[in-house]
Design a protein around this motif. Structure first.
Motif, short mmCIF file in Angstrom:
data_model
loop_
_atom_site.label_atom_id
_atom_site.label_comp_id
_atom_site.label_asym_id
_atom_site.label_seq_id
_atom_site.Cartn_x
_atom_site.Cartn_y
_atom_site.Cartn_z
N ALA A 323 0.70 -0.93 -0.26
CA ALA A 323 0.55 0.19 0.05
C ALA A 323 1.17 1.05 0.02
O ALA A 323 0.30 1.93 -0.66
N SER A 327 1.05 4.31 -3.30
CA SER A 327 0.94 5.59 -2.44
C SER A 327 1.34 6.36 -3.75
O SER A 327 1.64 7.31 -3.88
N PRO A 442 -5.90 0.72 0.29
CA PRO A 442 -4.53 1.73 -0.16
C PRO A 442 -5.17 2.71 -0.55
O PRO A 442 -4.50 3.88 0.44
N THR A 443 -6.41 3.14 -0.43
CA THR A 443 -6.83 4.28 0.57
C THR A 443 -6.45 4.96 1.76
O THR A 443 -5.94 6.23 2.04
N TRP A 446 -3.32 6.16 1.65
CA TRP A 446 -2.81 7.27 1.25
C TRP A 446 -3.15 8.46 1.43
O TRP A 446 -2.56 9.33 1.92
N ASN A 447 -4.65 8.53 2.16
CA ASN A 447 -4.63 9.54 2.85
C ASN A 447 -3.73 9.84 4.26
O ASN A 447 -3.78 10.34 4.56
#
Lengths: 586, 292
Positions: A323, A327, A442-443, A446-447
């Protein structure tokens, strides 16, 4: 009742203490009896009256001197008071947006300035307060200036703002000035309808066909950058667009844009830039209104976040690493990381280091149901609505604020301050969950990484739309930052709040913002459809400005109120203390 | 208070026995008296003949001598005088200046004058000048027994002398003893005193502190009479001005005295108390030594 403009001068009243001390000291004189004082006639200070009057005279003189001193001290404090003169107060709101500077030297700004000088500032009975209105209204010069002073101060009106919030300026004038003040708004737009008769609107605009770059953005997609531009027509009819997107550092044209645009129509262009260190420029070639014909995009080079994976189970480690890698915002390091991922809280977390803690339950339970998410938080913003199996430790209650929870069971919680340490707690048993198989995984990373990256040293972006805020995270130990324009002159400076300093990207151009030994270049583009649209520009100039009937009383200097009595008292003092004619018959 | 000066008063009287008041020539033309004067007069004691001169009393023409010699001859007789001395004493506070012997000298001088006047056959009246001029009754009593003889008046002596003049005996000798430290036009005072007087003597009695005050530094001067105060920083300039003012004051009094036919003398209290000899009076032959 006079108002003292320099009350600090009142400290001089302490001189009265010295005066009294001198009198007390003088009273310590040795007493000598003489046959007669008639031969000391020249040195006599006391008036006639014999012993009964001689004693009270010294305090009388002292009293006089203290009164004189007090009057002079008050005069020195620059007293002002309402006098009988009647003046007409005016607030002049000046539209400081760039559209006022179109077509120099025949710009609305110059026409307005000339009109003000000849028709408004020439009125001697008026007093003017000038409010320059860009994104924020600000008073230029001082309150209640004479016409001559206002005529000088108006040179500071340069029309470099990306927008002019005239309504905010009118509200500001309403809040800060009395109803006696007439309000004169100088703009290039149609006037706002208002029931307030005290507001007069002067417009000096001219309708023009205009093409403008109304959007420009750039972001990294890993090994290349994606740039986005929008070209918009603000003409009254169909207009041909001829524009190009270039790499000015290599003198290379990336794309030519030719199109015929209907009124209000936009042409959006996306280009990929392989060399991520080069600047990109979009420019319109066939528009005489120049101020909005170009946009610059500087390289986007945020520093990657360094992440350390510490005591994370192998299975989880693999998914976390994937992850992070996906990103494009972080690199995995062995030590000195900005973000530590572990299965338990790290003791003595250093400053500016965040941690992501997985609470891995040995006896997890599974929940089914709706999940509550705080979508306003940067960590959980924009999460897609998907189904996932999430196994948790039922007995675990993470510290901090829950961001995602099911029932009363927190799944994700956050504690701490971004400018110091943030601890993110995941109550997750990975062996029993399929979260890592969903798009949530992954979101979330990324956040988290983007959020952490915002707190790396440097600006939060490198390309801004004018009017936006520029947030700069300062290097460790620094508490102020400065913004230099393209000529290297100081444009703005800011003091840090926490570790961040905030500037406003007011005027389009290139800037360098820096703190301590570090500096970053940024670009500010106008990209304002409302400012580029000159189809609504109007001209409304009455031959004579109707001035308000109301008037105010002027505060005048009233030093003479105090100096004159002081002079009279000095004369009385002199009379009392001067020698009387000698009694001796020579 | 005066009783404390008894020693000085006695000494002054003893010294006074050596002198007499020599002002008999001033009494010419007076009718009658208890003593013969130095000039010819109207007594019964024949002195000499001389030729008649215009203005001679025709009653004194010696008709027998005229018959014998055919020349107009007049008889001369010794004059007969009744001398009187009025001593005017300034009883203001300045005559009793603190820390000086001014008051002691004042009354010693009065004692001396009384003696020298009596030695010359004078009758004496002493006057204390305060708000009024009051005679000391009876003048013959010792000074130590004088009533109300304190120098305590805070008003203007000159004004008293002019507005409330003493009823002085005509053709008498008058001596004013004062420091003259009062603000009144001297002419008016002298006119009042010299009216119908055989002679007027102004005797200025000062202390050394009046003549040369030792003032230095930050001082509050207090007027002995008015209690008025003046704060000064005494320096050479102030002292010089003081001396100058006082000299001019005294010179003005001298000038006015001369114009009024009065004699101006001065005396320093401390010097007088050393030997009780009023040098100025001797120099001007107001006092004369008695032959042994």
């Amino acid at each position: 009742m006079p108002i003292l403009m320099k009350p600090a001068a009142l400290w001089a009243i302490l001189a009265a203490v010295v005066l009294v001390a001198i009198y007390l000291f003088r009273r310590q004189a040795k007493e000598v009896e003489v046959s007669s004082l008639m031969f000391f006639a020249r040195f006599r200070h006391n008036a006639e009256g014999g012993s009964r009057l001689a004693r009270p005279q010294a305090p009388l003189v002292l009293l006089l001197e203290i009164i004189i001193l007090s009057l002079l001290v008050v005069a020195a404090a620059n007293p002002k008071a309402v006098t009988g003169e009647k003046l007409v107060p005016m607030v002049v709101i000046l539209d400081d947006s760039m559209s006022m500077a179109v077509n120099e030297p025949d710009s609305p700004r110059n026409a307005a300035a000339e009109y003000l000088q000849t028709q408004v500032f020439s009125r001697p009975e008026c007093r003017f307060t000038l409010i320059r209105t860009g994104i924020q209204p600000e008073i230029i010069g001082r309150h209640d200036m004479t016409g001559i002073e206002a005529g000088r101060v108006i040179e500071e009106w340069r029309c470099r703002a990306p927008d002019a919030d005239l309504l905010k300026a009118i509200a500001y004038a309403g809040e800060n000035f009395t109803e006696k003040h007439g309000v004169l708004v100088v703009s290039d737009r149609d006037h706002e309808r208002s029931s307030d008769s005290a507001i007069r609107w002067l417009a000096f605009g001219r309708k023009l066909d205009n093409l403008a770059v109304t959007a420009a953005s750039r972001y990294s997609t890993g090994n290349q950058d994606r740039c986005y531009f929008a070209f918009t027509s603000f003409a009254s009819g169909s207009t041909a667009l001829a524009a190009e997107i270039i790499l000015p550092d290599k003198n290379e044209i990336l794309e030519r844009v030719t199109a015929t645009l209907r009124p209000g129509e936009s042409r959006r262009v996306r280009v990929m830039v392989k060399d991520q260190n080069l600047r990109v420029q979009a420019r319109i070639l066939n528009d005489p209104v120049a101020y909005d014909n170009e946009a610059w995009l500087l390289p986007v080079k945020p520093e990657p976040v360094s992440v350390e994976l510490r005591s994370v189970p192998e299975f989880l480690k693999h998914n976390v690493a994937r992850a992070i890698s996906a990103s494009g915002l972080a690199t995995i390091v062995a030590s000195a990381a900005q973000l530590i991922v572990s299965d338990g809280p790290v003791a003595d977390l250093p400053d500016n280091v965040w941690q992501l803690v997985f609470r891995i339950a040995s006896q997890p339970v599974a929940f089914a149901g709706n999940v509550a998410v705080d979508k306003a938080h940067p960590l959980t913003a924009g999460l897609p609505g998907v189904r996932a199996a999430w196994a948790v430790d039922q007995s675990y209650l993470p510290p901090g604020k829950p961001l995602m929870s099911v029932g009363t069971m927190p799944l994700i919680a956050v504690a701490g301050m971004p400018t110091q340490n943030i601890s993110v707690f995941f109550n997750l048993a990975p062996d029993f969950s399929d979260l890592h198989k969903t798009v949530l995984w992954p979101t979330l990373f990324w956040n988290l990484l983007a959020w952490r990256q915002k707190y790396n040293d440097g600006p939060d972006a490198f390309n801004y739309r004018s009017g936006n805020e520029i947030t700069l995270t300062l290097p460790e130990g620094s508490n102020k930052a400065q913004m230099l324009d393209s000529d290297g002159k100081l444009f703005d400076s800011a003091v840090a709040y926490g570790r961040q300093a905030v500037f406003t990207a007011s005027t389009p151009g290139f800037y360098e913002i820096g703190s301590a030994a570090r500096a970053w270049k940024i670009a500010v583009n106008l990209c304002s459809a409302s400012e580029s649209d000159l189809r609504h520009a109007v001209s409304f100039v009455p031959p004579h400005v109707p001035f308000p009937e109301s008037s105010m009383q002027q505060f005048s200097e009233v030093r003479w109120w105090f100096i004159l009595p002081a002079l009279l008292l000095i004369c009385l003092h002199q009379y009392l203390t001067s020698r009387r004619p000698a009694d001796v018959f020579f | 208070m005066i009783s404390s000066y008894k020693k000085s008063l006695d000494a002054a009287e003893i010294v006074g026995q050596k002198f007499f008041l020599n002002v008999s020539s001033r009494f010419a033309g007076q009718q009658g008296g208890s003593r013969f004067g130095q000039n010819t007069g109207n007594s019964l004691e024949f002195v000499d003949h001389r030729e008649y001169q215009p203005g001679d009393d025709v009653r004194h023409i010696d008709w027998n001598a005229m018959a014998r010699s055919d020349r107009l001859t007049v008889k001369l007789y010794r004059e007969e005088v009744a001398p009187h001395l009025d001593i005017m004493i300034d009883a203001s506070r300045s005559m009793n200046l603190r820390d000086t012997t001014k008051c002691e000298a004042l009354f010693s001088l009065v004692a001396l004058l009384r003696v020298v006047a009596v030695n010359a056959g004078y009758t004496v009246t002493a006057w204390l000048i305060k708000d009024r001029c009051r005679p000391v009754e009876p003048s013959a009593v010792p000074i130590t027994e004088w009533r109300d003889a304190d120098c305590d008046y805070s008003g203007n002596i000159g004004e008293t002398l002019v507005r409330f003049p003493a009823v002085l005996r005509p053709s008498g000798v008058r001596i004013l003893v004062s420091d003259l430290f009062w603000s009144h036009e001297p002419q008016a005072v002298l006119r009042s005193l010299s009216d119908n007087a055989a002679m007027l003597v102004i005797m200025q009695l000062l202390s050394e502190r009046d003549l040369k005050p030792e003032l230095a530094g930050n001082l509050r001067l207090v007027d002995a009479e008015t209690r008025e105060m003046l704060e000064i920083v005494a320096d050479a300039d102030i002292l010089r001005d003081y001396q100058s003012n006082m000299t001019r004051h005294r010179d003005y009094w001298k000038k006015c005295s001369t114009r009024s036919g009065a004699l101006f003398c001065s005396c320093v209290a401390e010097s007088f108390l050393r030997d009780f000899i009023p040098v100025d009076l001797l120099k001007n032959e107001i006092l004369m030594a008695r032959s042994r």
